[in-house]
Design an enzyme around this catalytic site. Structure first.
Site, short mmCIF file in Angstrom:
data_model
loop_
_atom_site.label_atom_id
_atom_site.label_comp_id
_atom_site.label_asym_id
_atom_site.label_seq_id
_atom_site.Cartn_x
_atom_site.Cartn_y
_atom_site.Cartn_z
CE1 TYR A 152 -4.07 -1.34 -5.22
CE2 TYR A 152 -4.16 -3.63 -5.37
CZ TYR A 152 -4.20 -2.54 -4.65
OH TYR A 152 -4.35 -2.56 -3.32
CE LYS A 211 -3.76 0.45 -1.72
NZ LYS A 211 -4.41 -0.16 -0.46
CE1 TYR A 250 -3.61 -0.53 4.92
CE2 TYR A 250 -2.21 -1.13 6.81
CZ TYR A 250 -2.31 -1.21 5.44
OH TYR A 250 -1.37 -1.65 4.39
CB SER A 252 -0.69 0.17 1.11
OG SER A 252 -2.01 -0.57 1.04
CB VAL A 292 -0.24 -6.18 4.04
CG1 VAL A 292 -1.68 -5.43 4.36
CG2 VAL A 292 -0.24 -6.19 2.55
#
Ligand code: GLU
Length: 315
Positions: free
Chosen positions: A199, A74, A251, A71, A269
């Site tokens: 992605y 991102k 998160y 992540s 993660v």
């Protein structure tokens, strides 16, 4: 003199002491297993690197181990989408609000109208953002993300871990569900499998904590590479990233992290955390044993302690 970290001789001992204090807690966490390849990580690893605005980097522990950004990537697909399309087009498909739900949650996509993901740091939002990146094919779009990371880190060997990529692609039913739902709702246009592929690929980019701290310091320095002085990211977009890092980067533990560490940060993660202390430093942390929110357990404790020791909270 603004704090202990300016005393060069204290930097490594401080990092080492904190590492020794927090690493036993990794035992209480678990490595991510829903992407099968990630379950091969060593749960006790803990590496940290800090890069200051003068470019000096200090590392302790498992700072040479490579891990996938997951992540953390991102942030960089968001930056490329912002550079390709501008904020109006990006924020037409993704919101600016934290969710309070897990990163892969499906629930609000359907219950909220319009069905636009709440922010670009959750899976649905990042998949929508990836669909905006311009390029002839998936490879060209991936290369834009990779090239930005290479320039920011100064490491031109960065690349994708093919095992992790294939492992995620083979098991990504939930992300597929999110993406197809967004295609049906008109949030995503074009070939859904291509968007998903991009992605998965950018999530599988591998780096060390040294790469991550070097990347983080560019965001801390308002998009300017501290050594080459090149403006790699427009300052306005670096600001958008840091704002999302505070509100959604950790998160559904982002609120607690803002209070306990007060540093803009994004975790993945894979066990990595990228943290940018505005106008001070970039920090990269790797500890693959995760807590129940999906953040590196020892990594979060490390950043909380370092923040107190060096007075890093931006609040
Ligand atoms: N590639 C991962 C996924 O989509 C990223 C998750 C994360 O790091 O939060 O599940």
């Amino acid at each position: 003199m603004e704090g202990l970290y300016w005393n060069e001789h204290q930097i490594i001992p401080t990092l080492q002491q904190i590492r020794e204090r927090v690493s036993p807690y990794a035992e209480k966490g678990e490595v991510a297993a829903y992407i099968p390849e990630l379950s091969k990580s060593s749960p006790r690893d803990l590496g940290v690197s800090v890069t200051f605005l003068n470019g000096a980097t200090y590392s302790v522990g498992d700072s040479a181990k490579r891990f996938t950004l997951q992540s953390i990537s991102k942030l960089f697909s968001l930056l490329i989408a912002l550079m390709d399309r501008g904020p109006d087009e990006v924020f037409a498909v993704v919101g600016k609000e934290p969710t309070g739900d897990p990163f892969n949650s499906i629930v609000k996509l359907e219950t909220m109208t319009p069905h636009k993901p709440l922010n670009p740091m959750i899976n649905a939002g990042a998949i929508a953002v990836s669909s905006l990146i311009k390029g002839r094919d998936v490879q060209e779009r991936l290369d834009k993300v990779l090239d930005l990371l290479k320039q920011m880190s100064g490491n031109h060997t960065l690349g994708v871990n093919q095992h992790v990529y294939k492992s995620e692609r083979a098991t990504a039913d939930r992300n597929r569900a999110l993406a197809y739902f967004m295609k049906d709702s008109g949030i995503i246009e074009g070939d859904v499998e291509e968007v998903l592929d991009l992605y998965f690929l950018h999530c599988s980019i591998e780096a060390t904590t040294e790469d991550v701290s070097a990347i983080a310091v560019v965001l801390a320095n308002n998009g300017i590479h501290p050594q080459t002085k090149q403006q790699l990211v427009p300052p306005e977009y670096a600001r958008i990233c840091k704002s999302f890092m505070v509100t959604c980067g950790m998160y559904n533990a982002s609120g607690a992290f803002a209070i306990d560490a007060g540093i803009p940060a994004k975790s993945g993660v894979g066990g990595g955390i990228l943290a940018s202390v505005p106008n001070k430093m970039g920090i990269g942390v790797y500890g693959p044993a995760l807590n129940d929110k999906g953040n590196s357990l020892a990594g979060v404790l490390f950043l909380e302690e370092l923040s107190k020791e060096w007075n890093l909270s931006i609040f």
